[in-house]
Design a protein around this motif. Structure first.
Motif, PDB file in Angstrom:
ATOM      1  N   MET B   1      -0.286  -5.765 -15.918  1.00 55.71           N
ATOM      2  CA  MET B   1      -1.455  -6.592 -15.618  1.00 55.71           C
ATOM      3  C   MET B   1      -2.408  -5.838 -14.689  1.00 55.71           C
ATOM      4  O   MET B   1      -1.986  -5.160 -13.762  1.00 55.71           O
ATOM      5  N   GLN B   2      -3.687  -5.959 -14.952  1.00 55.99           N
ATOM      6  CA  GLN B   2      -4.689  -5.266 -14.142  1.00 55.99           C
ATOM      7  C   GLN B   2      -5.207  -6.150 -13.014  1.00 55.99           C
ATOM      8  O   GLN B   2      -5.435  -7.335 -13.197  1.00 55.99           O
ATOM      9  N   HIS B   3      -5.362  -5.534 -11.861  1.00 55.50           N
ATOM     10  CA  HIS B   3      -5.877  -6.288 -10.713  1.00 55.50           C
ATOM     11  C   HIS B   3      -7.020  -5.562 -10.033  1.00 55.50           C
ATOM     12  O   HIS B   3      -7.252  -5.754  -8.848  1.00 55.50           O
ATOM     13  N   VAL B   4      -7.706  -4.699 -10.788  1.00 54.47           N
ATOM     14  CA  VAL B   4      -8.804  -3.955 -10.175  1.00 54.47           C
ATOM     15  C   VAL B   4      -9.996  -4.885  -9.996  1.00 54.47           C
ATOM     16  O   VAL B   4     -10.328  -5.653 -10.897  1.00 54.47           O
ATOM     17  N   CYS B   5     -10.617  -4.835  -8.832  1.00 50.80           N
ATOM     18  CA  CYS B   5     -11.804  -5.652  -8.575  1.00 50.80           C
ATOM     19  C   CYS B   5     -12.985  -5.068  -9.330  1.00 50.80           C
ATOM     20  O   CYS B   5     -13.360  -3.913  -9.129  1.00 50.80           O
ATOM     21  N   GLU B   6     -13.571  -5.864 -10.232  1.00 50.07           N
ATOM     22  CA  GLU B   6     -14.662  -5.363 -11.071  1.00 50.07           C
ATOM     23  C   GLU B   6     -16.018  -5.456 -10.362  1.00 50.07           C
ATOM     24  O   GLU B   6     -16.997  -4.888 -10.824  1.00 50.07           O
ATOM     25  N   THR B   7     -16.077  -6.229  -9.313  1.00 44.22           N
ATOM     26  CA  THR B   7     -17.356  -6.390  -8.606  1.00 44.22           C
ATOM     27  C   THR B   7     -17.176  -6.010  -7.145  1.00 44.22           C
ATOM     28  O   THR B   7     -17.253  -6.852  -6.264  1.00 44.22           O
ATOM     29  N   PRO B   8     -16.903  -4.741  -6.906  1.00 47.84           N
ATOM     30  CA  PRO B   8     -16.602  -4.349  -5.531  1.00 47.84           C
ATOM     31  C   PRO B   8     -17.806  -4.495  -4.612  1.00 47.84           C
ATOM     32  O   PRO B   8     -18.944  -4.270  -5.023  1.00 47.84           O
ATOM     33  N   LEU B   9     -17.493  -4.875  -3.403  1.00 48.34           N
ATOM     34  CA  LEU B   9     -18.506  -5.010  -2.376  1.00 48.34           C
ATOM     35  C   LEU B   9     -18.507  -3.714  -1.566  1.00 48.34           C
ATOM     36  O   LEU B   9     -17.452  -3.201  -1.231  1.00 48.34           O
ATOM     37  N   ALA B  31     -13.421 -14.541   1.096  1.00 43.75           N
ATOM     38  CA  ALA B  31     -13.348 -13.896  -0.223  1.00 43.75           C
ATOM     39  C   ALA B  31     -12.235 -12.850  -0.243  1.00 43.75           C
ATOM     40  O   ALA B  31     -11.480 -12.746  -1.220  1.00 43.75           O
ATOM     41  N   ALA B  32     -12.114 -12.091   0.852  1.00 42.50           N
ATOM     42  CA  ALA B  32     -11.053 -11.081   0.918  1.00 42.50           C
ATOM     43  C   ALA B  32      -9.678 -11.752   0.927  1.00 42.50           C
ATOM     44  O   ALA B  32      -8.753 -11.313   0.221  1.00 42.50           O
ATOM     45  N   LEU B  33      -9.558 -12.835   1.696  1.00 41.34           N
ATOM     46  CA  LEU B  33      -8.273 -13.539   1.768  1.00 41.34           C
ATOM     47  C   LEU B  33      -7.906 -14.142   0.408  1.00 41.34           C
ATOM     48  O   LEU B  33      -6.742 -14.100  -0.015  1.00 41.34           O
ATOM     49  N   ALA B  34      -8.914 -14.686  -0.281  1.00 40.84           N
ATOM     50  CA  ALA B  34      -8.666 -15.275  -1.611  1.00 40.84           C
ATOM     51  C   ALA B  34      -8.226 -14.180  -2.587  1.00 40.84           C
ATOM     52  O   ALA B  34      -7.333 -14.369  -3.418  1.00 40.84           O
ATOM     53  N   ARG B  35      -8.844 -13.023  -2.472  1.00 41.83           N
ATOM     54  CA  ARG B  35      -8.513 -11.893  -3.341  1.00 41.83           C
ATOM     55  C   ARG B  35      -7.086 -11.400  -3.036  1.00 41.83           C
ATOM     56  O   ARG B  35      -6.342 -11.041  -3.945  1.00 41.83           O
ATOM     57  N   ALA B  36      -6.728 -11.388  -1.751  1.00 41.12           N
ATOM     58  CA  ALA B  36      -5.374 -10.974  -1.371  1.00 41.12           C
ATOM     59  C   ALA B  36      -4.347 -11.925  -1.988  1.00 41.12           C
ATOM     60  O   ALA B  36      -3.289 -11.495  -2.471  1.00 41.12           O
ATOM     61  N   GLU B  37      -4.687 -13.208  -2.005  1.00 40.97           N
ATOM     62  CA  GLU B  37      -3.767 -14.193  -2.575  1.00 40.97           C
ATOM     63  C   GLU B  37      -3.693 -14.044  -4.097  1.00 40.97           C
ATOM     64  O   GLU B  37      -2.613 -14.083  -4.679  1.00 40.97           O
ATOM     65  N   ALA B  38      -4.853 -13.855  -4.719  1.00 39.79           N
ATOM     66  CA  ALA B  38      -4.895 -13.735  -6.192  1.00 39.79           C
ATOM     67  C   ALA B  38      -4.176 -12.475  -6.680  1.00 39.79           C
ATOM     68  O   ALA B  38      -3.731 -12.409  -7.817  1.00 39.79           O
ATOM     69  N   THR B  39      -4.090 -11.468  -5.815  1.00 46.43           N
ATOM     70  CA  THR B  39      -3.462 -10.200  -6.213  1.00 46.43           C
ATOM     71  C   THR B  39      -2.154  -9.980  -5.442  1.00 46.43           C
ATOM     72  O   THR B  39      -1.719  -8.842  -5.259  1.00 46.43           O
ATOM     73  N   SER B  41       0.780 -10.238  -6.217  1.00 47.57           N
ATOM     74  CA  SER B  41       1.855  -9.555  -6.946  1.00 47.57           C
ATOM     75  C   SER B  41       1.818  -8.037  -6.749  1.00 47.57           C
ATOM     76  O   SER B  41       2.801  -7.353  -7.017  1.00 47.57           O
ATOM     77  N   LEU B  42       0.694  -7.510  -6.248  1.00 49.48           N
ATOM     78  CA  LEU B  42       0.633  -6.069  -5.972  1.00 49.48           C
ATOM     79  C   LEU B  42       1.461  -5.701  -4.744  1.00 49.48           C
ATOM     80  O   LEU B  42       1.781  -4.523  -4.549  1.00 49.48           O
ATOM     81  N   ASN B  43       1.738  -6.698  -3.903  1.00 46.70           N
ATOM     82  CA  ASN B  43       2.515  -6.462  -2.674  1.00 46.70           C
ATOM     83  C   ASN B  43       1.849  -5.398  -1.794  1.00 46.70           C
ATOM     84  O   ASN B  43       2.529  -4.588  -1.159  1.00 46.70           O
ATOM     85  N   SER B 138      10.037   0.746   1.141  1.00 46.23           N
ATOM     86  CA  SER B 138       9.397  -0.061   2.174  1.00 46.23           C
ATOM     87  C   SER B 138      10.257  -1.256   2.509  1.00 46.23           C
ATOM     88  O   SER B 138      10.900  -1.835   1.635  1.00 46.23           O
ATOM     89  N   LEU B 139      10.222  -1.652   3.762  1.00 40.99           N
ATOM     90  CA  LEU B 139      10.852  -2.897   4.209  1.00 40.99           C
ATOM     91  C   LEU B 139      10.377  -4.082   3.365  1.00 40.99           C
ATOM     92  O   LEU B 139      11.114  -5.030   3.133  1.00 40.99           O
ATOM     93  N   PHE B 140       9.145  -4.016   2.895  1.00 39.97           N
ATOM     94  CA  PHE B 140       8.540  -5.135   2.174  1.00 39.97           C
ATOM     95  C   PHE B 140       8.712  -5.025   0.661  1.00 39.97           C
ATOM     96  O   PHE B 140       8.169  -5.828  -0.088  1.00 39.97           O
ATOM     97  N   GLY B 141       9.429  -4.023   0.206  1.00 38.15           N
ATOM     98  CA  GLY B 141       9.554  -3.789  -1.231  1.00 38.15           C
ATOM     99  C   GLY B 141       8.381  -2.970  -1.726  1.00 38.15           C
ATOM    100  O   GLY B 141       7.424  -2.723  -0.980  1.00 38.15           O
ATOM    101  N   PRO B 142       8.448  -2.504  -2.999  1.00 35.72           N
ATOM    102  CA  PRO B 142       7.398  -1.623  -3.489  1.00 35.72           C
ATOM    103  C   PRO B 142       6.043  -2.317  -3.602  1.00 35.72           C
ATOM    104  O   PRO B 142       5.973  -3.516  -3.854  1.00 35.72           O
ATOM    105  N   ALA B 143       4.988  -1.536  -3.427  1.00 36.10           N
ATOM    106  CA  ALA B 143       3.649  -1.995  -3.794  1.00 36.10           C
ATOM    107  C   ALA B 143       3.379  -1.490  -5.219  1.00 36.10           C
ATOM    108  O   ALA B 143       4.046  -0.559  -5.686  1.00 36.10           O
ATOM    109  N   PHE B 144       2.429  -2.116  -5.898  1.00 38.35           N
ATOM    110  CA  PHE B 144       2.160  -1.778  -7.299  1.00 38.35           C
ATOM    111  C   PHE B 144       0.704  -1.368  -7.487  1.00 38.35           C
ATOM    112  O   PHE B 144      -0.167  -1.718  -6.695  1.00 38.35           O
ATOM    113  N   ASN B 145       0.459  -0.644  -8.568  1.00 43.47           N
ATOM    114  CA  ASN B 145      -0.868  -0.094  -8.823  1.00 43.47           C
ATOM    115  C   ASN B 145      -1.771  -1.145  -9.484  1.00 43.47           C
ATOM    116  O   ASN B 145      -1.395  -1.716 -10.506  1.00 43.47           O
ATOM    117  N   PRO B 146      -2.951  -1.393  -8.939  1.00 44.98           N
ATOM    118  CA  PRO B 146      -3.844  -2.407  -9.517  1.00 44.98           C
ATOM    119  C   PRO B 146      -4.293  -2.076 -10.943  1.00 44.98           C
ATOM    120  O   PRO B 146      -4.686  -2.971 -11.682  1.00 44.98           O
TER     121      PRO B 146
END
Lengths: 91, 486
Positions: B1-9, B31-39, B41-43, B138-146
């Protein structure tokens, strides 16, 4: 090259499980073997790089500056007694 | 699944939109917090400080309403790698040994972000103690590529790169010891700058290898990275290795050509293991540089092949010394087992607190520094480091910058390389040499492979050449234009 893994672990103050001893032992032999490839480079008369950017260490005035309170400095300690860190008996 | 922001600020956009009243710091933060929540799964995040970020944003908005002057990053949401201390905000370096550590002070780079009125959104995932190239340890588990959630974001600043690509912060701070900003920037298709050693304060950045560590910015554009760099760079009396030279600003000539610029292309960096798509994309970027008027010339850095071995000897030696501070006494994890003496307390607390890769590097570094091996390994590596540094000095006598791939490969699958540490170390072959030489380098996205995964161009400049490096990169970035959602 055989590494004395128990000796190194003692120096590092790190307790290893039997599995870690086995695994790290063979992995480190491979890594150290790879690193021994540096022997191929002649370094006679070459100065070691202690610091990548030559730069004199700046000195500051010997005056008391901002510093942590005892309370802040001990706040993260696992065991304290007033403003002291508690450790197992050492003598 | 892709999580790249298409409208970067961009930072520029964020500042302008606040100045015109179109948006507020609080809206940008939400907006940043909402984006963090929406993504999520990237950890990418180790900790999101939603309440703290909102409070900072409200304070900025009130000051703006009151007509007070604001800093150069006012209201811009920024993430900070968990390797960097934030006062009152848990900082773990992604290690169990610091699981509950709450710093009593801000790192200098964080103080400077706050003074610039940036919003600190939270702490970003990483490899434990910045040791890794995949953010899988990582202590928090792997992060994933957007760009592809089955792949790694690179490392060690994987969260810093993934969050910027995903749009959950506008820019971020990472740390780079052997490529830990540039390689994840390459894998995630963002810009990442490793400043000259000593250019940015290391005070409050948790030490890994002190003669190599540098803090630097990641962002969606060269200008954003330059803006954050301008805030964090400069002398800090609290860091004895901090350079006192003035920080120069880049010069963005609107239609500037790069006529007269000499770009060195190190032949040793175009090796067999490099993926064809990476080579093609980097070659195309070199062609664009020539179209802008630059001259690309082959150069040789003959000791490149020695860099990885040199790096792992020096970095692990320094790490074994730096990490000796984790003793389970003043802060950090302490074993709950009953122990009879202090040596056992150290050994057990450290055994429980450190992860696999960190232990491996402590053992290697301790060996390298141990009696009987110091000269053969540590001193030898320091001398070879001098040879590597001289390679760069000789090249920069003839050219202004060097251009190379940042990584020989694009983002690999999670789990693909975890079993063979040596194989993972070799991933850093293009970023390590300039870390050893202490010069400045950056990753500029320059294309994608057939699977849509980002490819990065590394530009390397002599020590303290950041302003020139950023100016050149910005010009090339405009020429390369948009690709793959960037």
């Amino acid at each position: 090259m055989r590494l004395d893994i128990d000796h190194i672990a003692r120096l590092a103050q790190l307790e290893l499980t039997p599995d870690e001893r086995e695994r790290f032992g063979s992995q480190l032999e491979a890594i150290v073997g790879y690193c021994a490839s540096l022997d191929a480079y002649a370094t006679d008369g070459v100065e070691p790089t202690l610091h990548p950017i030559p730069h004199a260490t700046p000195l500051r005035a010997d005056a008391v500056g901002a510093h942590l309170s005892h309370e802040a400095a001990t706040a993260n300690a696992p065991a304290t007694d007033e403003d002291a860190f508690v450790v197992p008996r050492v003598v | 699944m892709q999580h790249v922001c298409e409208t970067p600020l961009t930072i520029e956009g964020a500042l302008a939109a606040q100045a015109s009243g179109e948006t507020s710091a609080l809206e940008l933060t939400e907006a940043a917090l909402a984006r963090a929540e929406a993504t999520a799964s990237l950890n990418a995040w180790a900790l999101v400080d939603a309440d703290g970020a909102r409070a900072q944003a409200e304070a900025i908005d009130m000051r703006r309403a009151a007509g007070e002057p604001l800093g150069p990053l006012a209201g811009v949401p920024i993430g900070v790698k968990d390797q960097i201390c934030t006062k009152g905000l848990r900082t773990t370096a992604a290690s169990k040994i610091l699981e509950n550590f709450v710093p009593p002070y801000d790192a200098t780079v964080v103080s400077r972000l706050r003074q610039a009125d940036a919003i600190i959104v939270g702490k970003l995932n990483q490899d434990e103690f910045a040791m890794g190239s995949s953010n899988e340890r990582s202590l928090f588990g792997p992060a994933f590529n957007p760009h592809d959630g089955t792949r790694v974001p690179g490392g060690s600043s994987g969260g810093s790169a993934a969050a910027v690509a995903a749009g959950s912060c506008v820019a971020s701070l990472g740390t780079d010891t052997g490529g830990s900003i540039r390689q994840p920037a390459s894998f995630c298709g963002v810009v990442g700058l490793k400043p000259t050693y000593g250019r940015v304060s290391r005070w409050g950045a948790i030490a890994f290898a002190s003669s190599l560590d540098q803090v630097g910015p990641l962002g969606r554009s060269v200008r954003d990275v330059a803006a954050v760099y301008g805030v964090i760079a400069g002398h800090d009396p609290l860091d004895s290795t901090s350079l006192t030279h003035a920080v120069e600003a880049p010069n963005y000539a609107v239609d500037g050509s790069l006529a007269g610029l000499r770009v060195g292309v190190p032949q040793e960096y175009f090796i067999d293991g490099i993926e064809p798509a990476v080579k093609a994309s980097v070659d195309a970027a070199l062609g664009q540089l020539e179209q802008l008027g630059a001259t690309c010339v082959p150069v040789s850095l003959p000791h490149t092949e020695a860099a990885v071995a040199t790096y792992y000897l020096l970095a692990t030696a320094e790490a074994s010394s730096n990490l000796s501070r984790y003793d389970g006494i003043r802060y950090g994890h302490r074993t709950s087992e009953s122990v009879s003496d202090i040596g056992a307390l150290y050994a057990k607390s450290r055994a429980e607190g450190f992860g696999d890769e960190v232990k491996r590097r402590i053992i290697l570094g301790t060996f390298v520094l141990s009696s009987g091996y110091y000269d053969a390994f540590y001193l030898k590596a320091q001398k070879v480091r001098t040879l590597i540094r001289r390679d760069f000095d000789a090249a920069f006598a003839d050219v202004d910058v060097l251009a190379t791939p940042t990584s020989p490969v694009t983002a690999f699958k999670v789990g693909e390389h975890v079993t063979d540490p040596l194989q993972m170390y070799l991933m850093d072959i293009f970023t390590i040499p300039s870390s050893l030489a202490g010069n400045t380098s950056l990753n500029l996205p320059c294309g994608v492979d057939s699977a849509g995964l980002p490819i990065g161009l590394q530009l390397i400049a002599p020590p303290l050449g950041e302003a020139r490096l950023l100016s050149i990169a910005e010009r090339l970035e405009r020429k390369l234009g948009n690709w793959g959602g960037r």
